[in-house]
Design an enzyme around this catalytic site. Structure first.
Site, PDB file in Angstrom:
ATOM      1  N   HIS A   1       1.773  26.456   8.806  1.00 45.36           N
ATOM      2  CA  HIS A   1       1.234  26.683  10.148  1.00 45.36           C
ATOM      3  C   HIS A   1       0.560  25.446  10.741  1.00 45.36           C
ATOM      4  O   HIS A   1      -0.102  25.551  11.765  1.00 45.36           O
ATOM      5  CB  HIS A   1       0.221  27.827  10.123  1.00 45.36           C
ATOM      6  CG  HIS A   1       0.834  29.181  10.049  1.00 45.36           C
ATOM      7  ND1 HIS A   1       1.279  29.872  11.153  1.00 45.36           N
ATOM      8  CD2 HIS A   1       1.084  29.991   8.988  1.00 45.36           C
ATOM      9  CE1 HIS A   1       1.764  31.039  10.780  1.00 45.36           C
ATOM     10  NE2 HIS A   1       1.662  31.146   9.473  1.00 45.36           N
TER      11      HIS A   1
ATOM     12  N   LYS B   1      -8.309  31.490  23.172  1.00 41.45           N
ATOM     13  CA  LYS B   1      -7.802  31.157  21.837  1.00 41.45           C
ATOM     14  C   LYS B   1      -8.979  30.725  20.966  1.00 41.45           C
ATOM     15  O   LYS B   1     -10.093  30.545  21.463  1.00 41.45           O
ATOM     16  CB  LYS B   1      -6.756  30.049  21.900  1.00 41.45           C
ATOM     17  CG  LYS B   1      -7.196  28.806  22.665  1.00 41.45           C
ATOM     18  CD  LYS B   1      -6.078  27.795  22.762  1.00 41.45           C
ATOM     19  CE  LYS B   1      -5.024  28.210  23.753  1.00 41.45           C
ATOM     20  NZ  LYS B   1      -3.771  28.603  23.125  1.00 41.45           N
ATOM     21  N   ARG B   2      -8.729  30.578  19.701  1.00 45.36           N
ATOM     22  CA  ARG B   2      -9.750  30.073  18.787  1.00 45.36           C
ATOM     23  C   ARG B   2     -10.292  28.741  19.303  1.00 45.36           C
ATOM     24  O   ARG B   2      -9.544  27.928  19.832  1.00 45.36           O
ATOM     25  CB  ARG B   2      -9.118  29.914  17.400  1.00 45.36           C
ATOM     26  CG  ARG B   2     -10.019  29.416  16.317  1.00 45.36           C
ATOM     27  CD  ARG B   2      -9.342  29.644  14.954  1.00 45.36           C
ATOM     28  NE  ARG B   2      -8.034  29.004  14.890  1.00 45.36           N
ATOM     29  CZ  ARG B   2      -7.831  27.775  14.399  1.00 45.36           C
ATOM     30  NH1 ARG B   2      -8.835  27.047  13.972  1.00 45.36           N
ATOM     31  NH2 ARG B   2      -6.603  27.271  14.336  1.00 45.36           N
TER      32      ARG B   2
ATOM     33  N   LYS C   1      -7.235  22.222  20.260  1.00 49.40           N
ATOM     34  CA  LYS C   1      -6.803  23.113  21.335  1.00 49.40           C
ATOM     35  C   LYS C   1      -7.366  22.674  22.691  1.00 49.40           C
ATOM     36  O   LYS C   1      -6.949  23.160  23.735  1.00 49.40           O
ATOM     37  CB  LYS C   1      -7.197  24.562  21.016  1.00 49.40           C
ATOM     38  CG  LYS C   1      -6.464  25.106  19.780  1.00 49.40           C
ATOM     39  CD  LYS C   1      -6.923  26.504  19.423  1.00 49.40           C
ATOM     40  CE  LYS C   1      -6.286  27.001  18.135  1.00 49.40           C
ATOM     41  NZ  LYS C   1      -4.858  27.321  18.273  1.00 49.40           N
TER      42      LYS C   1
ATOM     43  N   THR D   1       0.788  31.842  19.959  1.00 48.57           N
ATOM     44  CA  THR D   1       1.358  33.138  20.354  1.00 48.57           C
ATOM     45  C   THR D   1       0.676  33.656  21.613  1.00 48.57           C
ATOM     46  O   THR D   1       1.239  34.464  22.334  1.00 48.57           O
ATOM     47  CB  THR D   1       1.230  34.184  19.231  1.00 48.57           C
ATOM     48  OG1 THR D   1      -0.130  34.260  18.799  1.00 48.57           O
ATOM     49  CG2 THR D   1       2.113  33.830  18.059  1.00 48.57           C
TER      50      THR D   1
ATOM     51  N   LYS E   1       2.114  35.842  25.023  1.00 48.28           N
ATOM     52  CA  LYS E   1       1.538  37.065  25.602  1.00 48.28           C
ATOM     53  C   LYS E   1       1.286  36.887  27.091  1.00 48.28           C
ATOM     54  O   LYS E   1       1.554  37.792  27.901  1.00 48.28           O
ATOM     55  CB  LYS E   1       0.230  37.407  24.884  1.00 48.28           C
ATOM     56  CG  LYS E   1       0.399  37.761  23.417  1.00 48.28           C
ATOM     57  CD  LYS E   1      -0.890  37.598  22.627  1.00 48.28           C
ATOM     58  CE  LYS E   1      -0.597  37.610  21.132  1.00 48.28           C
ATOM     59  NZ  LYS E   1      -1.723  37.123  20.334  1.00 48.28           N
TER      60      LYS E   1
END
Length: 787
Positions: free
Chosen positions: A330, A518-519, A524, A626, A630
């Site tokens: 991952h 998101k986390r 990110k 992901t 969505k």
């Protein structure tokens, strides 16, 4: 069941268990009783499905996380009981909507755990014998509140009112042995109900309990703490998801957790297989195990250890393990590839470490036989530099290794794991991640689901998302687009109402909803988003940015409790929000909102209301994502880098219908060796103006010492000087900011043509079919698991 049958069963259950009626039952009592009625109704079907799984070839999915969310709505949807139950409740003046107050099963931290949940859903729906195995954490991740702009963590006691969707299986308990203690792993089984089928999968979560009785003698002598020490030490293993591992004790506990559920799952598989077939010789014919990231890789030496104890030679056991195991990677970031101090592994798991040493020796022997360079052998060995390298052990032993997006897999093959790919090219595959459209469209967005079903003439898309492609013919139908726009407006109003109740913040549904959920992690780049908001704010103030379409920037994220720099970014976002939101000159243009306790249920509301999906990781760092899928599925355009699954999203939906910015992987490879972010500050006054706010006292970081990680000055230094292991601006925040802001402003201008923007959103929905986890899980079943 029809409405009358369900109503009668529910009334009986409420009376028997709680002595209440449907009218006066507490919400948790209502939820518990609905669950019990459903569980009773599916019990025989679940038992038959389990027998079918065990009697043929099946896959076991081992994952540290299963972010299931709230089960009740999804289970009713999959059973076709939503309307039945809602009608039964209405007779008593109650509603399914009340169950919004029921806790999520927050047994995951982000995409890894949510992916695992989606995979189980898809496998159940498509009759694929896949069962999940993980940990039944008492407190899950944590409940997050924002206090004075800071993340505040509280225990998430998700089973406070019981866990009616799980069944304790005492008879399958497993004793787990560590170097310094023994514990019991007691399984709780959760049904994974397949949509439109009788198949029910299984999620087995292991709970740690003491293998020793309460020490009465210690208690009797007044040593009350000692009397329960064994119990407390055991229960700590399944107490909390991802205990802070900044301390040695935290590291040991994390390793114990990983071994706990991996060893219990392996033992469970061997016991049941041997009981059914009388031998383990054919284990690999019936069982395949998917390792979701490196957390369960300790299952590999554990399986070999147990096979040796059954009388197999090491080579024989290794051969079986090779056929059984497969590994999903991952990440491409070296720092995220899990490594354990060899001395810690040897102390905590002495028998397992002995097997790891044998695996390491076999690796050396195999590589010497290939006449590989000795320095390269040392670099790739499962044990080296005093560390056990979990990813390398997984690749060496497993049959298959897969990445989770096309670009991610290519980076693994050509860069991050290049040496491994050169040795074992046949082992590497790509399996682009996916999401289940049952939860992420049918359940969370019934208005859009109804429109899709009406236009297609059926609801086949709920099990075959490729059906959405047929909706492309409506992309220029003004009536359809207006109907879609009305649905989006309704979802924005619903979200605004929820944010007001949940966070006591006002947001205007007529504004653009620009959402990053998101986390919280540096790669990110929530930091980049925050800085861009300041950039735009100052541009509006000085008149260089004109005619800006009002936008609310919504963030939802949790940081790991020990990740100080990430927590500082949360504080910074809230400081920027307070600063921008309080300015009357921009109050009609900009707003920043950080929602508290972002989880699956909150995500279900956010993805439906978003106009813009922020997917802005540094190119080459996000394996897949992901959340991007969505948001796309519910009609948001992607504002993102050419990274992870964004690449495939724009391939499917068209780059002209999304907003891509920033340096690409191949460009960064050329840029970063000579990159000096200070040159940008010297040349670009607008960027300097933004960054100076981190150090000029405009924003308060709560008085964190300026040289410590977690202060705003340290965030500044991380960009300009580097920090810890980072080179300066390691994630290319300053390098990408101009491209990002320009693209953001282009999107902002495009939004003014509402029909044209709606067309972009619609075409994203139409081309989301590839991103169903149904497609992903079928690919695993056919090409890795051979089911």
């Amino acid at each position: 069941m029809n409405t009358n049958d369900f109503r009668g069963a529910l009334e009986s259950e409420l009376s028997r268990s709680f002595g209440v009626t449907a009218e006066n039952a507490a919400v948790w009592q209502l939820h518990d009783s609905i669950s019990r009625v459903v569980m009773e109704n599916i019990s025989e079907q679940w038992k038959q499905s389990t027998e079918q799984h065990m009697s043929g070839r099946r896959a076991m999915y081992l994952s540290m996380e299963f972010l299931m969310g709230r089960a009740v709505y999804n289970n009713l949807l999959c059973l076709g009981l939503t309307e039945v139950v809602d009608e039964a409740l209405k007779v008593h003046g109650r509603s399914l909507a009340e169950l919004e107050d029921i806790e999520d099963a927050a047994l995951g931290n982000g995409g890894l755990g949510r992916l695992a949940a989606c995979f189980l859903d898809s496998a159940a729906a498509h009759d694929i014998p896949l069962d999940g195995y993980g940990i039944r954490y008492k407190y899950g991740l944590f409940k997050q509140s924002i206090v004075d702009g800071f993340q505040h963590e509280e225990a998430d006691n998700w089973t406070k009112y019981g866990d009616p969707w799980s069944v304790r299986r005492e008879e399958d308990a497993v004793e787990i042995t560590y170097g310094d203690q023994k514990v019991l792993a007691v399984p709780y089984d959760m049904p994974i109900i397949g949509y439109g089928t009788k198949n029910i999968g299984n999620l087995r979560l292991w709970q740690a309990e003491s293998a020793e009785d309460f020490d009465f003698a210690a208690f009797d002598s007044g040593d009350y703490d000692g009397a329960v020490k064994s119990q407390n030490d055991a229960e700590n293993i399944s107490k909390v998801l991802y205990p802070n591992d900044n301390t040695d004790k935290g590291k040991v506990l994390r390793l114990k957790q990983e071994y706990f559920f991996s060893a219990a799952s392996v033992t469970d598989a061997l016991r049941k297989h041997k009981a059914r077939f009388g031998t383990l010789d054919n284990l690999a014919d019936y069982v395949t195990i998917q390792l979701n990231d490196t957390h369960p890789v300790i299952a590999i030496p554990e399986l070999i250890r147990q096979l040796i104890a059954e009388g197999y030679t090491f080579d024989g056991a290794f051969g079986i393990a090779h056929k059984v195991f497969n590994y999903t990677n991952h990440t491409i970031m070296a720092e995220a590839l899990e490594k354990w101090d060899s001395k810690v592994v040897e102390k905590v798991l002495p028998e397992v470490y002995a097997v790891i040493l044998q695996i390491n020796e076999k690796f050396y022997a195999d590589m010497y036989a290939r006449r590989m360079d000795k320095a390269q052998i040392r670099e790739m060995a499962p044990i080296g530099d005093g560390k056990v390298k979990m990813a390398f052990m997984a690749i060496f032993v497993s049959s298959y290794v897969n990445g989770v997006a096309a670009i991610h897999t290519e980076i693994l093959k050509n860069d991050a794991l290049k040496e491994w790919y050169e040795i074992y090219p046949e082992r590497f595959q790509n399996k682009t991640n996916g999401i289940t459209q049952r939860r992420w469209l049918a359940l969370c967005n019934p208005e859009l689901s109804s429109l899709i079903t009406k236009l297609l003439g059926n609801a086949d898309w709920v099990k075959d998302l490729d059906e959405l492609k047929k909706l492309e013919k409506y992309a220029d139908d003004e009536n359809v687009l207006k109907e879609f726009m009305a649905i989006k407006e309704a979802k924005k109003h619903q979200l605004a109402e929820f944010v007001k109740v949940h966070d006591d913040k006002d947001i205007d549904p007529d504004w653009i909803f620009d959402i990053q959920i998101k986390r919280l992690h540096e790669y990110k780049r929530q930091f980049l988003n925050a800085l861009s908001i300041l950039y735009i704010y100052f541009g509006i103030k000085d008149g260089s940015i004109k005619d800006f379409t009002p936008t609310v920037f919504i963030f939802g994220a949790k940081s790991a409790p020990g990740y100080r720099r990430a927590k500082a970014i949360i504080k910074l976002i809230n400081e920027i929000g307070d600063f921008v939101n309080a300015d009357p000159e921009t109050a009609d243009k900009l707003k920043v909102v950080f929602v508290q306790n972002y989880n699956v249920s909150y995500a279900e509301k956010l993805v439906c209301a978003a106009d813009v999906s922020e997917q802005i990781s540094t190119a080459g760092t996000e394996a897949s994502g992901t959340g991007n899928m969505k948001l796309m599925l519910n009609g948001a355009v992607t504002l993102g880098t050419y990274d992870g699954a964004n690449v495939e999203i724009v391939e499917e939906a068209g780059e002209e219908n999304n907003y891509i910015f920033g340096a690409r992987v191949e460009e960064l490879a050329e840029i970063m060796p000579e990159y000096d972010p200070r040159e940008i500050l010297f040349k670009d006054e607008k960027i300097k103006r933004v960054l100076d706010k981190l150090i000029d006292g405009t924003f308060s970081d709560g008085g964190v010492p300026s040289d410590q990680e977690g202060s705003f000055r340290e965030l500044y230094k991380a960009l300009t000087d580097g920090a810890s292991w980072h080179v300066p601006d390691h994630y290319y925040v300053l390098g990408d900011i101009n491209s990002y802001v320009e693209t953001k402003l282009r999107l902002n201008a495009d939004y003014k043509d509402s029909l044209a923007f709606a067309r972009k959103c619609w075409l994203n929905i139409c081309n989301a079919g590839k991103f169903s986890s149904d497609r992903t899980i079928k690919d695993y079943a056919e090409n890795i698991w051979k089911i």
